[in-house]
Design a protein around this motif. Structure first.
Motif, PDB file in Angstrom:
ATOM      1  N   LYS A 289      22.075  -4.424  27.251  1.00 52.14           N
ATOM      2  CA  LYS A 289      23.532  -4.330  27.141  1.00 52.14           C
ATOM      3  C   LYS A 289      23.942  -3.453  25.955  1.00 52.14           C
ATOM      4  O   LYS A 289      24.840  -2.628  26.058  1.00 52.14           O
TER       5      LYS A 289
ATOM      6  N   ASP B 135      26.723  -9.394  18.315  1.00 52.71           N
ATOM      7  CA  ASP B 135      27.058 -10.502  19.207  1.00 52.71           C
ATOM      8  C   ASP B 135      25.791 -11.180  19.747  1.00 52.71           C
ATOM      9  O   ASP B 135      25.676 -12.413  19.740  1.00 52.71           O
TER      10      ASP B 135
ATOM     11  N   ARG C  85      24.453 -15.222  18.822  1.00 52.65           N
ATOM     12  CA  ARG C  85      24.067 -16.252  19.808  1.00 52.65           C
ATOM     13  C   ARG C  85      22.705 -16.839  19.459  1.00 52.65           C
ATOM     14  O   ARG C  85      22.494 -18.044  19.546  1.00 52.65           O
TER      15      ARG C  85
ATOM     16  N   ILE D  20      27.997 -16.691  33.445  1.00 52.27           N
ATOM     17  CA  ILE D  20      27.673 -16.755  32.019  1.00 52.27           C
ATOM     18  C   ILE D  20      26.958 -18.066  31.721  1.00 52.27           C
ATOM     19  O   ILE D  20      27.327 -19.109  32.235  1.00 52.27           O
ATOM     20  N   ARG D  21      25.954 -17.962  30.870  1.00 50.12           N
ATOM     21  CA  ARG D  21      25.294 -19.204  30.432  1.00 50.12           C
ATOM     22  C   ARG D  21      25.447 -19.366  28.925  1.00 50.12           C
ATOM     23  O   ARG D  21      25.507 -18.381  28.191  1.00 50.12           O
ATOM     24  N   GLY D  22      25.494 -20.621  28.500  1.00 46.95           N
ATOM     25  CA  GLY D  22      25.622 -20.884  27.070  1.00 46.95           C
ATOM     26  C   GLY D  22      25.379 -22.352  26.803  1.00 46.95           C
ATOM     27  O   GLY D  22      25.221 -23.139  27.754  1.00 46.95           O
TER      28      GLY D  22
ATOM     29  N   GLU E 267      30.647 -21.549  23.049  1.00 45.63           N
ATOM     30  CA  GLU E 267      29.757 -20.411  23.254  1.00 45.63           C
ATOM     31  C   GLU E 267      30.064 -19.731  24.586  1.00 45.63           C
ATOM     32  O   GLU E 267      30.042 -18.502  24.693  1.00 45.63           O
TER      33      GLU E 267
ATOM     34  N   ALA F 111      31.162 -15.853  25.138  1.00 48.54           N
ATOM     35  CA  ALA F 111      30.300 -15.037  25.996  1.00 48.54           C
ATOM     36  C   ALA F 111      31.067 -14.493  27.208  1.00 48.54           C
ATOM     37  O   ALA F 111      30.875 -13.346  27.619  1.00 48.54           O
TER      38      ALA F 111
ATOM     39  N   ASN G 267      33.295 -11.718  25.881  1.00 41.76           N
ATOM     40  CA  ASN G 267      32.494 -10.552  25.494  1.00 41.76           C
ATOM     41  C   ASN G 267      31.891  -9.845  26.710  1.00 41.76           C
ATOM     42  O   ASN G 267      31.699  -8.634  26.688  1.00 41.76           O
ATOM     43  N   GLU G 268      31.628 -10.609  27.775  1.00 42.12           N
ATOM     44  CA  GLU G 268      31.115  -9.986  29.003  1.00 42.12           C
ATOM     45  C   GLU G 268      32.192  -9.079  29.620  1.00 42.12           C
ATOM     46  O   GLU G 268      31.900  -7.968  30.075  1.00 42.12           O
TER      47      GLU G 268
END
Lengths: 484, 145
Positions: free
Chosen positions: A190, A250, A254, B60-62, B67, B71, B74-75
């Motif tokens: 990414k 980013d 995480r 999305i995973r988190g 989170e 995410a 941000n995606e």
């Protein structure tokens, strides 16, 4: 999180304020500011953020803040913190999203009068030659994955290899334009995708290319060594690692959120998430961060090349007349492993500078040979209507702030406030009346960046000079600016 | 089709000196994610000029709701930057503690019709907390610009 009101401040002298260690803090906070500035600083939560950084494991010396401190996410902007290489941590939030956002300064063989009537032509051509704004990039710069990896490993040195600039530029870049141990395999697909079309682009916000002149010289000796004299034309480039750096940050945050939990690190704010420097996560962040930093070095190097080409095209002069030499290039969002003397013994530290500039003293081995007698050049850009400064690093900075100083003016108005204040005004006309020709990819950016939206950089620099953590050499004033 | 825009229903933009905050509220967590996405693109562009011609499915995973929120946003930002897309309409199909599945509708950036108000660098975790008060969900997200 405690409120701003609970931050206990003790004035040490005219330019120094102590936040005494208390509660979970592992060390004191130390803020550089004068009385008037402190009144403004107290209005946001940045002092609390200086305190929060002092909670992190392995911090060495105080949690520091430069006079351009303002509220950031996690670490304050203008924050400096050093961590022991063995027992300390590294935090992506202590570097920021725009990894190796930085500034470079070029001098020229031209005088202000030589280009006075040509400035519009120069600025308009810069706007054509240097992509800024959404999705714009030069068609003549396309990279495959293998080349992109090389950019991340070799930084500005890759750019010079490809014909962007000269080898003598490299000596005048922090870390010679290449942070070692960069591992592109640790940069996500990414991040690579975001960076693919963004090498050689300015980006928006406060990023710019500015053509200006030396308005004042404070230290003739140092200015002479830097090749600067009154009325000489200079060029500043301010940009960073673009989307690639944002994505590396980013991705790393995480990972660090999990890591902080795993290593039992208590965080006063999630955005401070971090991992021990010796851990897999810590090492991997530094190796990925180095890639983004190198991307930024390459970015500024490529843009420098296009600045030189633009001057040649518009003024019909050759490189030997234009003499567009690189004075220096500094990072202001970075974490680096450095050796510093602490309490009489040398220690290996990871120094985080988030909105702060390295300012090494004369004769430090990392200062280019050309500048060894004056110290490392420090470039402090101001807003587009007032001025910028050239400083040099000092012994005092080396002893007190791990060789660090301020990085700029710092906003005092939100973008919305700036827009409101500019409503009904012809901002570009106002600047033109002051002899400053400004063009941008969008009018919106210009309006948000009006001079009064920023602190007066002269106040910031005067505190730095007064405290001794930087020494003024020259003041630069803008003539023409392109904004992203 | 034109996207239905009702500014400041469900979210507001909160000013910080150097950055921007998005305060979002909704009556369920799906709505909260949808509104937050709308707010993000309201920062980036004039939403009234964006039409829903194409869609992107997003998974999305988190490991926490917070989170997942960062995410997810941000995606969308990633798709905006890499594929030069602008989104105006969002719908979350499913959401649990570890996954968000949703769809974003929008179109490609067209210089002639669209403007970019603000380039967003990233959505941060700073002081992020998703709160639930009875039937009302709310959150505040800080955006780095």
């Amino acid at each position: 999180m405690t409120d701003q009101q609970t931050v206990h401040l003790k004035k040490i002298d005219e330019y120094r304020w102590l936040i005494p260690r208390e509660g979970g803090m592992r060390t004191d906070g130390l803020v550089y500011a004068d009385e008037r500035m402190m009144d403004v600083i107290k209005k946001d939560q940045s002092l609390q953020q200086v305190k929060n950084v002092a909670f992190l494991p392995g911090i060495v010396g105080p949690s520091l803040a430069m006079p351009d401190i303002h509220w950031g996410y996690g670490f304050p902007i203008g924050g400096v913190a050093a961590f022991d290489a063995e027992e300390g941590i590294v935090s992506p939030g202590g570097v920021g999203y725009d990894i190796n956002c930085g500034v470079r300064l070029m001098r020229s063989g031209l005088e202000r009068n030589d280009i006075q009537g040509r400035i519009k032509g120069i600025v308009d051509a810069l706007l054509v030659n240097i992509p800024s704004g959404v999705g714009s990039h030069r068609k003549d710069l396309k990279l495959d994955k293998q080349q992109q990896h090389k950019v991340l490993q070799k930084g500005a040195q890759w750019a010079v290899d490809q014909g962007y600039g000269q080898w003598k530029d490299i000596e005048h870049i922090e870390e010679q334009g290449r942070i070692p141990d960069a591992d592109p395999d640790l940069v996500s697909t990414k991040a690579l995708e975001r960076g693919k079309a963004q090498l050689g682009t300015l980006g928006s916000g406060n990023h710019f290319v500015e053509v200006g002149y030396v308005a004042e010289v404070y230290d003739e000796g140092a200015a002479g060594v830097l090749g600067l004299a009154k009325d000489q034309v200079t060029i500043i480039v301010h940009t960073g690692s673009r989307g690639l750096g944002h994505q590396v940050c980013d991705d790393s945050i995480r990972v660090m959120l999990q890591a902080a939990q795993h290593y039992g690190i208590e965080l006063p704010d999630k955005q401070l998430c971090c991992a021990p420097l010796g851990s897999k996560e810590g090492k991997e962040y530094l190796a990925a961060m180095a890639c983004a930093a190198n991307f930024a070095f390459a970015n500024r190097q490529i843009i420098t090349h296009w600045v030189r080409e633009t001057f040649e095209q518009v003024l019909h002069m050759g490189p030997s007349t234009l003499k567009l030499d690189l004075i220096y290039d500094v990072c202001h969002n970075i974490a680096k492993l450095e050796t510093h003397e602490v309490d009489g013994r040398e220690r290996r530290l990871c120094v985080h500078r988030k909105g702060a500039t390295r300012a090494f003293p004369p004769h430090h081995p990392d200062v280019p040979v050309t500048y060894k007698d004056i110290g490392q050049p420090v470039l402090i850009p101001g807003d587009m209507g007032r001025c910028s400064y050239v400083l040099v690093g000092t012994e005092c900075a080396y002893e007190e702030t791990f060789g660090s100083t301020c990085h700029g003016a710092g906003r005092i108005m939100s973008r919305h406030q700036a827009k409101k204040s500019a409503r009904g005004r012809m901002v570009t006309k106002e600047l033109e009346a002051k002899g400053i020709y400004v063009r941008g990819a969008s009018m919106g950016t210009i309006v948000e960046e009006i001079p009064e939206a920023y602190k007066d950089v002269s106040d910031v620099v005067n505190v730095v000079q007064g405290a001794g953590i930087g020494k003024k050499v020259a003041q630069l004033k803008p003539m023409g600016v392109i904004k992203g | 089709m034109k996207c239905a825009i009702m500014p400041f229903v469900g979210y507001e933009l909160v000013e910080h000196t150097a950055d921007l905050g998005i305060r979002v509220w909704a009556d369920d967590i799906k709505g909260l994610f949808e509104e937050a996405a709308r707010a993000l693109f309201d920062i980036i562009t004039d939403l009234t000029k964006v039409e829903a011609h194409l869609k992107r499915e997003i998974v999305i995973r988190g490991s926490s709701r917070e989170e997942l929120m960062v995410a997810w946003l941000n995606e969308l930002l990633y798709l905006h930057e890499v594929e030069l897309l602008l989104f105006c309409d969002f719908s979350i199909a499913e959401i649990d503690e570890g996954t968000v599945t949703g769809v974003a509708n929008g179109e490609e950036f067209d210089e002639a019709r669209h403007s970019v108000k603000t380039e967003v660098k990233a959505v941060t975790y700073h002081q992020l907390e998703i709160k639930e008060h009875g039937e009302r969900w709310q959150t505040q997200v800080i955006v780095d610009i």
